[in-house]
Motif scaffolding. Structure first.
Motif, PDB file in Angstrom:
ATOM      1  N   GLU A 137      82.189  24.504  19.376  1.00  0.00           N
ATOM      2  CA  GLU A 137      81.531  23.759  18.306  1.00  0.00           C
ATOM      3  C   GLU A 137      80.278  23.001  18.772  1.00  0.00           C
ATOM      4  N   ASP A 138      80.372  22.302  19.919  1.00  0.00           N
ATOM      5  CA  ASP A 138      79.197  21.502  20.294  1.00  0.00           C
ATOM      6  C   ASP A 138      78.032  22.372  20.758  1.00  0.00           C
ATOM      7  N   ALA A 139      78.310  23.566  21.294  1.00  0.00           N
ATOM      8  CA  ALA A 139      77.226  24.467  21.669  1.00  0.00           C
ATOM      9  C   ALA A 139      76.517  24.981  20.413  1.00  0.00           C
ATOM     10  N   ARG A 140      77.339  25.307  19.397  1.00  0.00           N
ATOM     11  CA  ARG A 140      76.775  25.746  18.109  1.00  0.00           C
ATOM     12  C   ARG A 140      75.875  24.662  17.528  1.00  0.00           C
ATOM     13  N   ARG A 141      76.397  23.452  17.552  1.00  0.00           N
ATOM     14  CA  ARG A 141      75.659  22.319  17.009  1.00  0.00           C
ATOM     15  C   ARG A 141      74.314  22.144  17.698  1.00  0.00           C
ATOM     16  N   GLU A 142      74.388  22.271  19.025  1.00  0.00           N
ATOM     17  CA  GLU A 142      73.175  22.078  19.812  1.00  0.00           C
ATOM     18  C   GLU A 142      72.118  23.108  19.424  1.00  0.00           C
ATOM     19  N   LEU A 143      72.569  24.355  19.275  1.00  0.00           N
ATOM     20  CA  LEU A 143      71.636  25.422  18.895  1.00  0.00           C
ATOM     21  C   LEU A 143      71.046  25.171  17.508  1.00  0.00           C
ATOM     22  N   LEU A 144      71.918  24.763  16.579  1.00  0.00           N
ATOM     23  CA  LEU A 144      71.447  24.479  15.220  1.00  0.00           C
ATOM     24  C   LEU A 144      70.450  23.326  15.221  1.00  0.00           C
ATOM     25  N   GLU A 145      70.749  22.322  16.048  1.00  0.00           N
ATOM     26  CA  GLU A 145      69.817  21.197  16.116  1.00  0.00           C
ATOM     27  C   GLU A 145      68.475  21.621  16.680  1.00  0.00           C
ATOM     28  N   ALA A 146      68.523  22.514  17.691  1.00  0.00           N
ATOM     29  CA  ALA A 146      67.277  23.017  18.268  1.00  0.00           C
ATOM     30  C   ALA A 146      66.475  23.751  17.204  1.00  0.00           C
ATOM     31  N   ILE A 147      67.188  24.539  16.399  1.00  0.00           N
ATOM     32  CA  ILE A 147      66.492  25.280  15.330  1.00  0.00           C
ATOM     33  C   ILE A 147      65.812  24.310  14.377  1.00  0.00           C
ATOM     34  N   ARG A 148      66.555  23.271  13.993  1.00  0.00           N
ATOM     35  CA  ARG A 148      65.946  22.338  13.046  1.00  0.00           C
ATOM     36  C   ARG A 148      64.743  21.637  13.650  1.00  0.00           C
ATOM     37  N   GLU A 149      64.874  21.209  14.898  1.00  0.00           N
ATOM     38  CA  GLU A 149      63.790  20.498  15.562  1.00  0.00           C
ATOM     39  C   GLU A 149      62.527  21.354  15.656  1.00  0.00           C
ATOM     40  N   GLU A 150      62.737  22.601  16.089  1.00  0.00           N
ATOM     41  CA  GLU A 150      61.583  23.487  16.262  1.00  0.00           C
ATOM     42  C   GLU A 150      60.952  23.844  14.916  1.00  0.00           C
ATOM     43  N   ALA A 151      61.808  24.003  13.905  1.00  0.00           N
ATOM     44  CA  ALA A 151      61.267  24.301  12.577  1.00  0.00           C
ATOM     45  C   ALA A 151      60.468  23.111  12.058  1.00  0.00           C
ATOM     46  N   ASP A 152      60.964  21.895  12.349  1.00  0.00           N
ATOM     47  CA  ASP A 152      60.235  20.678  11.967  1.00  0.00           C
ATOM     48  C   ASP A 152      58.863  20.676  12.613  1.00  0.00           C
ATOM     49  N   ARG A 153      58.875  21.045  13.899  1.00  0.00           N
ATOM     50  CA  ARG A 153      57.628  21.034  14.655  1.00  0.00           C
ATOM     51  C   ARG A 153      56.627  22.017  14.046  1.00  0.00           C
ATOM     52  N   LEU A 154      57.144  23.193  13.666  1.00  0.00           N
ATOM     53  CA  LEU A 154      56.275  24.178  13.018  1.00  0.00           C
ATOM     54  C   LEU A 154      55.730  23.640  11.700  1.00  0.00           C
ATOM     55  N   GLY A 155      56.624  23.003  10.958  1.00  0.00           N
ATOM     56  CA  GLY A 155      56.226  22.452   9.673  1.00  0.00           C
ATOM     57  C   GLY A 155      55.120  21.426   9.834  1.00  0.00           C
ATOM     58  N   VAL A 158      51.815  23.159  10.735  1.00  0.00           N
ATOM     59  CA  VAL A 158      51.194  23.809   9.582  1.00  0.00           C
ATOM     60  C   VAL A 158      50.599  22.764   8.637  1.00  0.00           C
ATOM     61  N   ALA A 159      51.353  21.671   8.413  1.00  0.00           N
ATOM     62  CA  ALA A 159      50.850  20.628   7.516  1.00  0.00           C
ATOM     63  C   ALA A 159      49.564  20.019   8.069  1.00  0.00           C
ATOM     64  N   ASP A 160      49.566  19.710   9.383  1.00  0.00           N
ATOM     65  CA  ASP A 160      48.376  19.122  10.000  1.00  0.00           C
ATOM     66  C   ASP A 160      47.192  20.069   9.905  1.00  0.00           C
ATOM     67  N   LEU A 161      47.465  21.341  10.167  1.00  0.00           N
ATOM     68  CA  LEU A 161      46.376  22.324  10.130  1.00  0.00           C
ATOM     69  C   LEU A 161      45.776  22.441   8.737  1.00  0.00           C
TER      70      LEU A 161
END
Ligand code: ADP
Length: 340
Positions: A137-155, A158-161
């Motif tokens: 469970e905690d490995a899954r969570r970590e991966l999901l959190e990484a996905i959210r963080e990186e997607a935030d960064r992309l967002g 894109v917004a800044d650009l």
């Protein structure tokens, strides 16, 4: 003035002929002798650069050979000078084009790197999650959190650009209205609240009703950006302060922190597109301050950073009044008073 209009159109025609054929023509020559002027080709080393037309006084005596020679020397010197000037101009615009091209490719390579890194992280994490159904469970969570963080960064990127492109192309205009600065500061603070944690944030606005002509939505972006930076780049327990004061010309706003500060030699560069301090560890795009400064400039103001006495960064910007605020209240009461 021989290039346009009625009778002089003929002279312009002669000049064109001379330019194309590289031979003298007009008055005193065998070609088109009825012209008023004596047209001489200006020959550069790489071809014709122009035509010199000499207007001779009516009934003038034919030129003496020595006068002719003097004029020819003058013509060839003029041709060379013109050519040199033209070449210098071409070299300058070529240099400019090269600089623009360099900036463009630097921008593109940063951009593709900034887009690819988070995308690769998202794809990688998603692939692992899909492949391995039996992850703890905690490995899954970590991966999901990484996905959210990186997607935030992309967002964010894109917004800044988008913001930057709109500001640079001039399609964003600050739609200014006189508004209390306090409201914008308040809503910006609300937006960054989750990032501020338990920090001590002090707001020091001398006049709660300080009115400034601003585009509140755009200006909120500036506050959010600078406050987010103050939260990102300083120790979690260090205080942040927002101050504003007004003089006759406008408001000056300060956002102060007690972090590492900005070295003076970087103070201009951190406002450049994609620029981040060397070795910057926190995630970011290097566009926030670029966009912030562009917004302040769209308000007619300036934005810069200084070393804060006692340590930390002092981000400052001005918001010019550019006139007096309207006074709807007074006008209304006068109107009322004038009614019978
Ligand atoms: P980003 O935060 O996305 O990197 P910015 O343009 O907002 O982009 O900031 C540019 C850089 O300036 C940051 O990467 C950081 O290195 C530096 N910086 C900005 N604000 C601060 C601050 N308050 N204290 C220290 N460094 C800062």
């Amino acid at each position: 003035s021989w290039t346009e209009g009625g009778a002089d159109e003929k002279e312009a025609g002669v000049a064109r002929w001379v330019f194309e054929h590289g031979r003298p023509a007009g008055f005193g020559t065998d070609t088109l002798p009825s012209a008023k002027g004596w047209h001489l080709p200006l020959r550069g080393s790489k071809g014709p650069v122009g035509v010199l037309a000499v207007a001779l006084a009516e009934h003038a005596a034919p030129l003496l050979p020595s006068q002719r020679q003097l004029l020819e020397t003058f013509v060839s010197q003029t041709a060379l000078a013109l050519e040199r000037a033209k070449l210098a101009e071409e070299a300058a615009s070529a240099r400019l084009a090269a600089a623009t091209e360099r900036q463009r490719s630097a921008l593109l390579s940063t951009l593709s790197h900034d887009l690819r890194t988070p995308l690769a992280a998202v794809t990688g994490a998603a692939a692992t999650l899909l492949q391995d159904g039996g992850l703890p469970e905690d490995a899954r969570r970590e991966l999901l959190e990484a996905i959210r963080e990186e997607a935030d960064r992309l967002g964010r990127l894109v917004a800044d650009l988008l913001e930057l492109t709109r500001l640079e192309s001039g399609t964003i205009e600050a739609r200014k209205e006189w508004q209390p600065l306090e409201e914008v500061v308040g809503s910006a603070l609300q937006r960054v609240e989750p990032m501020l944690g338990a920090r001590d944030v002090k707001v020091d606005l001398p006049d709660a009703m300080l009115l400034v002509p601003i585009d509140a939505a755009l200006l909120e972006h500036v506050f959010v950006n600078v406050l987010e930076n103050a939260a990102k780049y300083t120790p979690p327990d260090s205080p942040i302060e927002v101050r504003a004061r007004a003089d006759a010309d406008g408001a000056i706003v300060e956002v102060l922190d007690r972090g590492p500060g900005i070295p003076p030699e970087e103070a201009e560069r951190i406002f450049d597109k994609f620029y981040r301090l060397p070795g910057e560890a926190s995630p970011g795009t290097g566009l926030g301050l670029t966009v912030s400064r562009a917004i302040v400039q769209a308000h007619g103001g300036r934005m810069w950073v200084e070393r804060r006495p006692g340590g930390g960064a002092a981000f400052r910007f001005t918001l010019p009044f550019g006139g007096a605020p309207p006074e709807p209240d007074r006008r209304e009461s006068r109107d009322l008073g004038e009614r019978p």
